[in-house]
Enzyme design. Structure first.
Site, PDB file in Angstrom:
ATOM      1  N   PRO A  81       0.773  -1.248   0.000  1.00 28.29           N
ATOM      2  CA  PRO A  81       0.000   0.000   0.000  1.00 28.29           C
ATOM      3  C   PRO A  81       0.806   1.301   0.000  1.00 28.29           C
ATOM      4  CG  PRO A  81      -0.967  -1.588   1.530  1.00 28.29           C
ATOM      5  CD  PRO A  81       0.340  -2.169   1.073  1.00 28.29           C
ATOM      6  N   THR A 111       2.737   2.900  -4.970  1.00 28.70           N
ATOM      7  CA  THR A 111       2.785   4.362  -5.081  1.00 28.70           C
ATOM      8  C   THR A 111       3.211   4.903  -3.720  1.00 28.70           C
ATOM      9  OG1 THR A 111       0.939   4.284  -6.633  1.00 28.70           O
ATOM     10  CG2 THR A 111       1.512   6.429  -5.711  1.00 28.70           C
ATOM     11  N   LYS A 186       3.547   9.477 -11.611  1.00 26.33           N
ATOM     12  CA  LYS A 186       2.379   8.788 -11.044  1.00 26.33           C
ATOM     13  C   LYS A 186       1.565   9.736 -10.141  1.00 26.33           C
ATOM     14  CE  LYS A 186      -0.384   5.700  -9.387  1.00 26.33           C
ATOM     15  NZ  LYS A 186      -1.548   5.293 -10.147  1.00 26.33           N
ATOM     16  N   LYS A 261      -4.046   8.900   0.334  1.00 26.63           N
ATOM     17  CA  LYS A 261      -2.585   8.799   0.524  1.00 26.63           C
ATOM     18  C   LYS A 261      -1.849   9.477  -0.631  1.00 26.63           C
ATOM     19  CE  LYS A 261      -0.949   5.422  -1.388  1.00 26.63           C
ATOM     20  NZ  LYS A 261      -0.299   4.491  -2.260  1.00 26.63           N
TER      21      LYS A 261
HETATM   22  P1  NAD Z   1      -4.290  -3.521  -1.613  1.00 27.67           P
HETATM   23  O1  NAD Z   1      -4.462  -2.914  -0.262  1.00 27.67           O
HETATM   24  O2  NAD Z   1      -5.442  -4.178  -2.289  1.00 27.67           O
HETATM   25  O3  NAD Z   1      -3.108  -4.607  -1.571  1.00 27.67           O
HETATM   26  C1  NAD Z   1      -1.928  -4.445  -0.835  1.00 27.67           C
HETATM   27  C2  NAD Z   1      -1.410  -5.839  -0.483  1.00 27.67           C
HETATM   28  O4  NAD Z   1      -0.186  -5.677   0.234  1.00 27.67           O
HETATM   29  C3  NAD Z   1      -2.378  -6.615   0.426  1.00 27.67           C
HETATM   30  O5  NAD Z   1      -2.552  -7.921  -0.076  1.00 27.67           O
HETATM   31  C4  NAD Z   1      -1.654  -6.634   1.764  1.00 27.67           C
HETATM   32  O6  NAD Z   1      -1.944  -7.782   2.542  1.00 27.67           O
HETATM   33  C5  NAD Z   1      -0.210  -6.598   1.316  1.00 27.67           C
HETATM   34  N1  NAD Z   1       0.710  -6.128   2.341  1.00 27.67           N
HETATM   35  C6  NAD Z   1       0.583  -5.065   3.170  1.00 27.67           C
HETATM   36  N2  NAD Z   1       1.658  -4.957   3.959  1.00 27.67           N
HETATM   37  C7  NAD Z   1       2.488  -5.976   3.605  1.00 27.67           C
HETATM   38  C8  NAD Z   1       3.752  -6.411   4.072  1.00 27.67           C
HETATM   39  N3  NAD Z   1       4.405  -5.772   5.055  1.00 27.67           N
HETATM   40  N4  NAD Z   1       4.294  -7.486   3.488  1.00 27.67           N
HETATM   41  C9  NAD Z   1       3.652  -8.142   2.494  1.00 27.67           C
HETATM   42  N5  NAD Z   1       2.443  -7.792   2.017  1.00 27.67           N
HETATM   43  C10 NAD Z   1       1.891  -6.714   2.582  1.00 27.67           C
HETATM   44  O7  NAD Z   1      -3.676  -2.364  -2.509  1.00 27.67           O
HETATM   45  P2  NAD Z   1      -3.688  -2.263  -4.109  1.00 27.67           P
HETATM   46  O8  NAD Z   1      -4.960  -1.615  -4.528  1.00 27.67           O
HETATM   47  O9  NAD Z   1      -3.267  -3.558  -4.698  1.00 27.67           O
HETATM   48  O10 NAD Z   1      -2.554  -1.158  -4.312  1.00 27.67           O
HETATM   49  C11 NAD Z   1      -1.180  -1.458  -4.133  1.00 27.67           C
HETATM   50  C12 NAD Z   1      -0.373  -0.237  -4.534  1.00 27.67           C
HETATM   51  O11 NAD Z   1      -0.689   0.089  -5.898  1.00 27.67           O
HETATM   52  C13 NAD Z   1      -0.680   1.026  -3.707  1.00 27.67           C
HETATM   53  O12 NAD Z   1       0.484   1.754  -3.508  1.00 27.67           O
HETATM   54  C14 NAD Z   1      -1.662   1.781  -4.602  1.00 27.67           C
HETATM   55  O13 NAD Z   1      -1.630   3.174  -4.342  1.00 27.67           O
HETATM   56  C15 NAD Z   1      -1.150   1.419  -5.988  1.00 27.67           C
HETATM   57  N6  NAD Z   1      -2.159   1.454  -7.070  1.00 27.67           N
HETATM   58  C16 NAD Z   1      -3.393   0.890  -6.907  1.00 27.67           C
HETATM   59  C17 NAD Z   1      -4.311   0.941  -7.960  1.00 27.67           C
HETATM   60  C18 NAD Z   1      -5.697   0.346  -7.850  1.00 27.67           C
HETATM   61  O14 NAD Z   1      -6.525   0.612  -8.748  1.00 27.67           O
HETATM   62  N7  NAD Z   1      -5.991  -0.428  -6.812  1.00 27.67           N
HETATM   63  C19 NAD Z   1      -3.956   1.544  -9.177  1.00 27.67           C
HETATM   64  C20 NAD Z   1      -2.683   2.060  -9.320  1.00 27.67           C
HETATM   65  C21 NAD Z   1      -1.783   2.010  -8.258  1.00 27.67           C
END
Ligand code: NAD
Length: 311
Positions: A81, A111, A186, A261
């Site tokens: 995250p 991000t 980004k 965030k």
């Molecule tokens: P999410 O919360 O769905 O997934 C995050 C994953 O990381 C979860 O499975 C969580 O269990 C895991 N995690 C957290 N802490 C951890 C640790 N210490 N060790 C291992 N795993 C850990 O988030 P997401 O939507 O997949 O987004 C991930 C990143 O991508 C973020 O930075 C977000 O801003 C970016 N992003 C998301 C999107 C979107 O549409 N969801 C689009 C572009 C960018």
């Protein structure tokens, strides 16, 4: 650990690179699956055991800590995250850096704050690895379809090698220059996205409340000068489009808290570069308010439409 050691033994008989993937959430789950589909040898780690099981069912191997994963990986992709999670995964007591193999390519697609990314870059270099920030745009649908856009920051000399892995998960892989530049692009993108989503939600809500049929209003705006991704691809009005979070009560997708965030990171970047961002700061305030309500905070960021429509 036992699982990883077994893999290490079997891998020593093969020449194929092993790709470690950390963070199997809304985005990372699909991204890791696409690497498996492309025939890569993938091992995964997530704090959430059910996501790990899901990836195992597609053929990936599982590790029980980031350091176990680093011990068997030649390339590591991280998709967690925010900045503290990236620091924990790399530099924590069971972090990747504990066992990183010299020459490992580390690609962080989370991000996060560009300054934190630069600190992690320095730590990875000190451990003998290479680090690239490679945040993504496109959302969960693009993640599922392998159609993401990657904005990559880092040394030019290994960019083509980095691209060869990102090509399995994306349609566009663009080198933006030095480390941290991918994140600059980004955060520019997401500040604009938040502003356009709020604009789309306000506009659609007003039109619908004035008696326009939601589908027709969206169709016309999609062919007019108001056209944008938040209207023609990721419409926030329930029932207008299939397969988007708005049509499943804003479940999955890009969390409102993740958008908040990113707006905080963009705000810091603007302050640090003396750039006026009046609308960016307003968007941050709007998402800050939204996320104070536990009914909206865990939902996709398009839920701003629902909040407005209930007022
Ligand atoms: P999410 O919360 O769905 O997934 C995050 C994953 O990381 C979860 O499975 C969580 O269990 C895991 N995690 C957290 N802490 C951890 C640790 N210490 N060790 C291992 N795993 C850990 O988030 P997401 O939507 O997949 O987004 C991930 C990143 O991508 C973020 O930075 C977000 O801003 C970016 N992003 C998301 C999107 C979107 O549409 N969801 C689009 C572009 C960018």
């Amino acid at each position: 650990m036992a699982v990883c050691l077994k893999r290490l033994c079997s891998l020593s008989l093969r020449s194929m690179s092993t790709v470690g993937f950390v963070g199997l959430g809304n985005m990372g789950g699909y991204m890791a699956k696409n690497l498996v589909k492309a025939g890569k040898d993938v091992v995964v780690y997530d704090v959430n055991e059910s996501s790990v099981q899901d990836l195992k069912s597609t053929g990936a191997g599982a590790c029980s800590t980031p350091s176990d994963l680093a011990a068997v990986s030649d390339v590591i992709v991280t998709m967690v995250p925010s900045s503290p999670h990236v620091l924990e995964v790399f530099t924590g007591s069971n972090g990747l850096l504990k066992t990183l193999k010299p020459g490992t390519l580390c690609i962080d697609s989370s991000t996060i704050d560009p300054t934190v990314s630069k600190d992690v870059d320095a730590a990875v270099r000190a451990a003998g690895g290479h680090f690239y920030d490679a945040p993504v745009s496109g959302g969960v649908v693009a993640a599922e379809n392998g159609a993401l856009t990657f904005m990559v920051g880092g040394d030019a000399d290994k960019f083509e090698e980095v691209k060869s892995y990102l090509d399995d998960m994306g349609a566009n892989v663009i080198h933006c220059g030095a480390n941290g530049n991918g994140l600059v692009v980004k955060l520019c993108n997401n500040m604009m996205l938040a502003i356009s989503m709020i604009g789309a939600a306000e506009t659609l809500n007003m039109g619908i409340k004035m008696g326009m049929e939601r589908q027709l209003l969206s169709e016309i705006l999609s062919k007019s000068t108001a056209r944008c991704w938040s209207i023609d691809t990721y419409n926030p009005v329930p029932g207008v489009m299939e397969g988007v979070p708005a049509s499943r009560d804003y479940a999955g997708g890009f969390g409102a808290t993740l958008m908040l965030k990113d707006l905080g990171l963009a705000d810091d970047m603007a302050d640090g570069s003396d750039s006026p961002i009046v609308l960016g700061k307003m968007a941050k305030q709007i998402y800050d308010e939204l996320c104070k309500d536990e009914k909206f905070a865990p939902k996709d960021f398009g839920v701003i439409f629902k909040k407005l429509s209930e007022q």
